[in-house]
Design a protein around this motif. Sequence first.
Motif, mmCIF file in Angstrom:
data_model
loop_
_atom_site.group_PDB
_atom_site.id
_atom_site.type_symbol
_atom_site.label_atom_id
_atom_site.label_comp_id
_atom_site.label_asym_id
_atom_site.label_seq_id
_atom_site.Cartn_x
_atom_site.Cartn_y
_atom_site.Cartn_z
ATOM 1 N N LEU A 190 -6.420 -13.708 -1.460
ATOM 2 C CA LEU A 190 -5.847 -12.382 -1.710
ATOM 3 C C LEU A 190 -6.808 -11.278 -1.277
ATOM 4 N N ARG A 191 -8.096 -11.537 -1.364
ATOM 5 C CA ARG A 191 -9.085 -10.535 -0.947
ATOM 6 C C ARG A 191 -9.241 -10.477 0.575
ATOM 7 N N SER A 192 -8.880 -11.562 1.262
ATOM 8 C CA SER A 192 -9.177 -11.648 2.696
ATOM 9 C C SER A 192 -8.013 -11.248 3.604
ATOM 10 N N VAL A 193 -6.797 -11.248 3.091
ATOM 11 C CA VAL A 193 -5.641 -10.974 3.955
ATOM 12 C C VAL A 193 -5.534 -9.483 4.274
ATOM 13 N N HIS A 194 -4.709 -9.174 5.278
ATOM 14 C CA HIS A 194 -4.475 -7.776 5.634
ATOM 15 C C HIS A 194 -3.607 -7.070 4.595
ATOM 16 N N PHE A 195 -2.604 -7.781 4.091
ATOM 17 C CA PHE A 195 -1.769 -7.215 3.034
ATOM 18 C C PHE A 195 -1.035 -8.339 2.312
ATOM 19 N N ILE A 196 -0.358 -7.988 1.215
ATOM 20 C CA ILE A 196 0.307 -8.973 0.358
ATOM 21 C C ILE A 196 1.789 -8.652 0.261
ATOM 22 N N ALA A 197 2.634 -9.635 0.531
ATOM 23 C CA ALA A 197 4.080 -9.499 0.375
ATOM 24 C C ALA A 197 4.447 -10.029 -1.008
ATOM 25 N N ALA A 198 4.945 -9.140 -1.868
ATOM 26 C CA ALA A 198 5.170 -9.488 -3.270
ATOM 27 C C ALA A 198 6.624 -9.297 -3.665
ATOM 28 N N GLU A 199 7.081 -10.177 -4.554
ATOM 29 C CA GLU A 199 8.455 -10.070 -5.054
ATOM 30 C C GLU A 199 8.644 -8.767 -5.828
#
Length: 286
Positions: free
Chosen positions: A34-43
Amino acid sequence: MSKTDESPSSGILYVVATPIGNLADITLRALDTLRSVHFIAAEDTRHTRKLLSHYDIHKPLVSYHAHNAEERGPELIDRLRQGEKIALVTDAGTPAISDPGGLLVTQALEAEVEVTVIPGPAALIAALVVSGLSTHPFAFLGFPPSRGKGRRRFFTSYAAVPMTLILYESPQRLQRTLEDILDSWGDRRISVARELTKKHEEIFRGTVAEALEYFSENVRGELVLVVQGAQEKNEPEVLEEDWKEELGRLISVTNLSVKEATEKIYSQYHLSRRVVYQEALKIKKT
């Protein structure tokens, strides 16, 4: 075909499991991802933001849920093709089990984008292992249809499955679902897990009839139902004409009420209460 981490032509879709209640139930690998990705797709971005804030993670959030999956999916795939790394999370547990995450995984694979899973909590597995019922084989059925023919077909089609059955259900529909299970599957052993891993976690174990009585008051929280599979019967096959003839005799000769006759036939032949009751009403009218 898949891409490697070093490939500049394509990103990676990480399917990240998050806690089902207790925020401590997250893996170190999930936090690193979660810290390394560009962004998070969340429900639900508001729900996920609480988790990120708890662990001091600051990443952009994009909503991805049942109501926008068709239009948002292609946008996410385009960003993956451009080399971005995306974490897919659901409100609780492992994505793609009871949310539209499976659609995004399929689209990513079709686009030849690498998909990798960061395993962790899943409510259905947690409920299964504490149920006291057989843990294998089992079948996960998800949420039953809310009404109509689809709901009736759902309970009828799984009545004879010999493996442990796992369902999700909302508090508002728990009573009705327990009644339908009792009517269609019989009074089997059942475990009802409520608020797993949370402060008010509760595990009920007993029969379906006992569960109906136990949960007769207002129920709150997330629910997982684990139901004993159908048992093999060594009894001779029940002929339709036999039980219908006996039902007619009970109503016409012994003058039992429709309800009393239904219960006798149900207990004797182990049939669906609904089917027997409907036949009893027909006999009563003739």
